[in-house]
Design an enzyme around this catalytic site. Structure first.
Site, PDB file in Angstrom:
ATOM      1  CG  ASP A   1       5.687   6.228  -6.222  1.00 62.09           C
ATOM      2  OD1 ASP A   1       4.884   5.458  -6.793  1.00 62.09           O
ATOM      3  OD2 ASP A   1       5.309   7.255  -5.625  1.00 62.09           O
ATOM      4  CB  SER A   2       7.455   7.401 -11.701  1.00 61.12           C
ATOM      5  OG  SER A   2       6.705   6.302 -12.178  1.00 61.12           O
TER       6      SER A   2
ATOM      7  CG  PHE B   1       3.189   3.051 -19.348  1.00 64.79           C
ATOM      8  CD1 PHE B   1       2.909   3.235 -17.999  1.00 64.79           C
ATOM      9  CD2 PHE B   1       4.523   3.001 -19.734  1.00 64.79           C
ATOM     10  CE1 PHE B   1       3.924   3.372 -17.065  1.00 64.79           C
ATOM     11  CE2 PHE B   1       5.547   3.127 -18.805  1.00 64.79           C
ATOM     12  CZ  PHE B   1       5.246   3.318 -17.470  1.00 64.79           C
TER      13      PHE B   1
ATOM     14  CG  ASP C   1       4.468   7.913 -21.749  1.00 63.71           C
ATOM     15  OD1 ASP C   1       4.789   8.617 -20.760  1.00 63.71           O
ATOM     16  OD2 ASP C   1       5.005   6.810 -21.993  1.00 63.71           O
TER      17      ASP C   1
ATOM     18  CD  GLU D   1      -2.962   0.974   2.324  1.00 61.17           C
ATOM     19  OE1 GLU D   1      -3.748   1.929   2.450  1.00 61.17           O
ATOM     20  OE2 GLU D   1      -2.928  -0.002   3.086  1.00 61.17           O
TER      21      GLU D   1
END
Length: 193
Positions: A68-69, A149, A152, A39
């Protein structure tokens, strides 16, 4: 060929890692621990990347990379930020997320944005190390391109006169936020060996 375990089951991210790390065998965490999920309760990309890499490293008792982005739109006070994947709801629908960003922006003139990626390397009984990459761009008025994805198709890179979704995988890896963060990680791994 060395193995690298990635604490993600996101096919787009896994593909990015494969393109950027061709000399390694990239293993998604789901291949080793089916259903693995952490989580993301952090308030920063750093927090969430660390949560994932440390949980996976502990579960596997081996080094793991996580990232994480997300997208930060300046006119939206940095939204969607850490909520990028679930901006329009918990089902993590790319099209719904894009639609929400475009609706929130409307005809706002300031369309500056950045992609941010924090890559986290964790190993049992070692301090977690993190690397951050960003890429600057602008949000388009509608989707352009079929590659990539996430956001983008609406993230325009002025220097290339293309959206991220118009770039081939190797072009994207050279300029992307994930590519920049992973490049720092690669340099660290080479220096460490």
């Amino acid at each position: 060929m060395k193995d690298i375990v990635i604490a993600s089951n996101n096919k787009g991210k896994i593909n990015d890692f494969k393109v950027i790390f061709p000399e390694y065998n990239i293993i998604p965490i789901g291949d080793l621990i089916p259903g693995f999920d952490v989580e993301e309760t952090g308030t920063t990309f750093e927090d969430n990347a660390k949560l994932k890499s440390e949980a996976a490293a502990q579960a596997l008792n081996k080094p793991v990379i996580a990232d994480d982005s997300g997208l930060e739109v300046f006119a939206l006070n940095g939204e969607p930020g850490v909520y990028s994947a679930r901006y329009a709801g918990l089902e993590k629908d790319d099209d719904a997320n894009i639609k929400k960003v475009l609706e929130q922006l409307g005809d706002t003139e300031d369309r500056r944005a950045q992609f941010v990626c924090v890559v986290s390397l964790s190993a049992p009984n070692e301090k977690t190390i993190q690397f951050k990459g960003t890429v600057q761009g602008e949000i388009t008025l509608n989707k352009i391109g079929d590659e990539g994805f996430g956001y983008d198709p609406i993230f325009y890179v002025p220097d290339l006169n293309k959206t991220m979704a118009q770039l081939q995988a190797h072009e994207k890896s050279e300029i992307s936020h994930r590519g920049k963060a992973i490049d720092q990680l690669q340099r660290y791994l080479k220096d460490d060996n």
